[in-house]
Design a protein around this motif. Sequence first.
Motif, PDB file in Angstrom:
ATOM      1  N   THR A   2       0.806  -1.218   0.000  1.00 15.66           N
ATOM      2  CA  THR A   2       0.000   0.000   0.000  1.00 15.66           C
ATOM      3  C   THR A   2       0.840   1.270   0.000  1.00 15.66           C
ATOM      4  OG1 THR A   2      -0.132  -0.109   2.431  1.00 15.66           O
ATOM      5  CG2 THR A   2      -1.929  -1.131   1.167  1.00 15.66           C
ATOM      6  N   GLN A   3       2.060   1.193   0.484  1.00 17.35           N
ATOM      7  CA  GLN A   3       2.904   2.386   0.523  1.00 17.35           C
ATOM      8  C   GLN A   3       3.654   2.548  -0.792  1.00 17.35           C
ATOM      9  OE1 GLN A   3       6.248   2.530   3.289  1.00 17.35           O
ATOM     10  NE2 GLN A   3       5.931   4.718   3.584  1.00 17.35           N
ATOM     11  N   PRO A   4       3.544   3.690  -1.458  1.00 18.06           N
ATOM     12  CA  PRO A   4       4.281   3.915  -2.708  1.00 18.06           C
ATOM     13  C   PRO A   4       5.792   3.911  -2.460  1.00 18.06           C
ATOM     14  CG  PRO A   4       2.497   5.505  -2.460  1.00 18.06           C
ATOM     15  CD  PRO A   4       2.635   4.811  -1.145  1.00 18.06           C
ATOM     16  N   LEU A   5       6.527   3.457  -3.452  1.00 17.08           N
ATOM     17  CA  LEU A   5       7.983   3.419  -3.363  1.00 17.08           C
ATOM     18  C   LEU A   5       8.557   4.793  -3.050  1.00 17.08           C
ATOM     19  CD1 LEU A   5      10.788   2.133  -3.779  1.00 17.08           C
ATOM     20  CD2 LEU A   5      10.492   2.453  -6.233  1.00 17.08           C
ATOM     21  N   ALA A   6       8.093   5.817  -3.727  1.00 19.13           N
ATOM     22  CA  ALA A   6       8.628   7.165  -3.517  1.00 19.13           C
ATOM     23  C   ALA A   6       8.423   7.623  -2.079  1.00 19.13           C
ATOM     24  CB  ALA A   6       7.960   8.143  -4.485  1.00 19.13           C
ATOM     25  N   GLY A  27      13.185  -7.142   8.238  1.00 18.65           N
ATOM     26  CA  GLY A  27      13.346  -5.690   8.204  1.00 18.65           C
ATOM     27  C   GLY A  27      13.032  -5.040   6.875  1.00 18.65           C
ATOM     28  N   ALA A  28      12.722  -5.841   5.850  1.00 20.00           N
ATOM     29  CA  ALA A  28      12.376  -5.264   4.548  1.00 20.00           C
ATOM     30  C   ALA A  28      10.984  -4.639   4.609  1.00 20.00           C
ATOM     31  CB  ALA A  28      12.431  -6.332   3.459  1.00 20.00           C
ATOM     32  N   ARG A  29      10.744  -3.732   3.679  1.00 20.78           N
ATOM     33  CA  ARG A  29       9.465  -3.024   3.645  1.00 20.78           C
ATOM     34  C   ARG A  29       8.807  -3.218   2.272  1.00 20.78           C
ATOM     35  NH1 ARG A  29       9.341   3.334   5.158  1.00 20.78           N
ATOM     36  NH2 ARG A  29      10.594   2.414   6.830  1.00 20.78           N
ATOM     37  N   PRO A  30       7.605  -3.802   2.222  1.00 20.21           N
ATOM     38  CA  PRO A  30       6.903  -3.932   0.935  1.00 20.21           C
ATOM     39  C   PRO A  30       6.461  -2.567   0.424  1.00 20.21           C
ATOM     40  CG  PRO A  30       6.004  -5.429   2.599  1.00 20.21           C
ATOM     41  CD  PRO A  30       6.864  -4.440   3.314  1.00 20.21           C
ATOM     42  N   VAL A  31       6.669  -2.319  -0.862  1.00 25.45           N
ATOM     43  CA  VAL A  31       6.301  -1.031  -1.450  1.00 25.45           C
ATOM     44  C   VAL A  31       5.669  -1.259  -2.820  1.00 25.45           C
ATOM     45  CG1 VAL A  31       8.084   0.289  -0.236  1.00 25.45           C
ATOM     46  CG2 VAL A  31       8.585  -0.727  -2.470  1.00 25.45           C
TER      47      VAL A  31
END
Length: 255
Positions: free
Chosen positions: A182-186, A224-228
């Motif tokens: 749900t969070q945009p890469l930028a 610790g990775a973040r899905p984007v």
Amino acid sequence: MSNQAFVIEPAVADHAAVGDVVALSGDEGHHAVTVKRVRAGERIDLMDGRGRRLVTTVETVSKRHLEARVEQVMDEPRPARRVTLIQALAKGDRDTQAVEAAVELGVSRVVPWQAERCVVRWSGDKAQKGRSKWAATVRAAVKQSRRAYEPDVDAAVTTTELSAWIAADAARAVLVLHEAATQPLAEAVTDLMADQPDLTELGLVVGPEGGISPAELEQLTRAGARPVLLGQHVLRAGTAGPAGVVLVRHLVGEL
């Protein structure tokens, strides 16, 4: 038009000074003379892959060898924030296409990922052959883009090994490109820059054709990775990485 570029041994570049004559021989010399048709009087760049560039003028050529006089020695700084592409193995050379484009676009490191849903499998002799093919792709892309730095190509990692790598360095942040995020890469990169001013490496994880499995995504996130989310469209395995590299390098101020 920019000078054609070729790779020389670091030991040669380390001791080169303006006015010296340096030689390019072996496979690289053959490529320059026979394939690229370099001739006497032509200016070419000789790079050691570690940031040093020699601007030279060719003086003599033979079948597999040339000699060039150094006109300028340039040492280019490494990016303050490196971008690493963690690319899942893909069929139809889509993975090597992604690597080639990412190198031309400025990625600093390439990590092959043996994801759960990869159709291509690197095992036994295939592992070394696959890595060698990626390394050759990287070198060709370095010369094409006239880069002074040659990105590292790691050995292929499993999801467990990748998770350990993610968790091992507090100055490294890893983003997983995923269509369900749900969070945009930028937005994620902007947040990271604000929250971690000492960030030195930012990794982008790209899954295989069949996507990243839920179990893998959970394991990477726990490490610790973040899905984007890269964008509103689902990109191919060979397209997502280069697209993400361009955006990330722009946002960290390296493009």
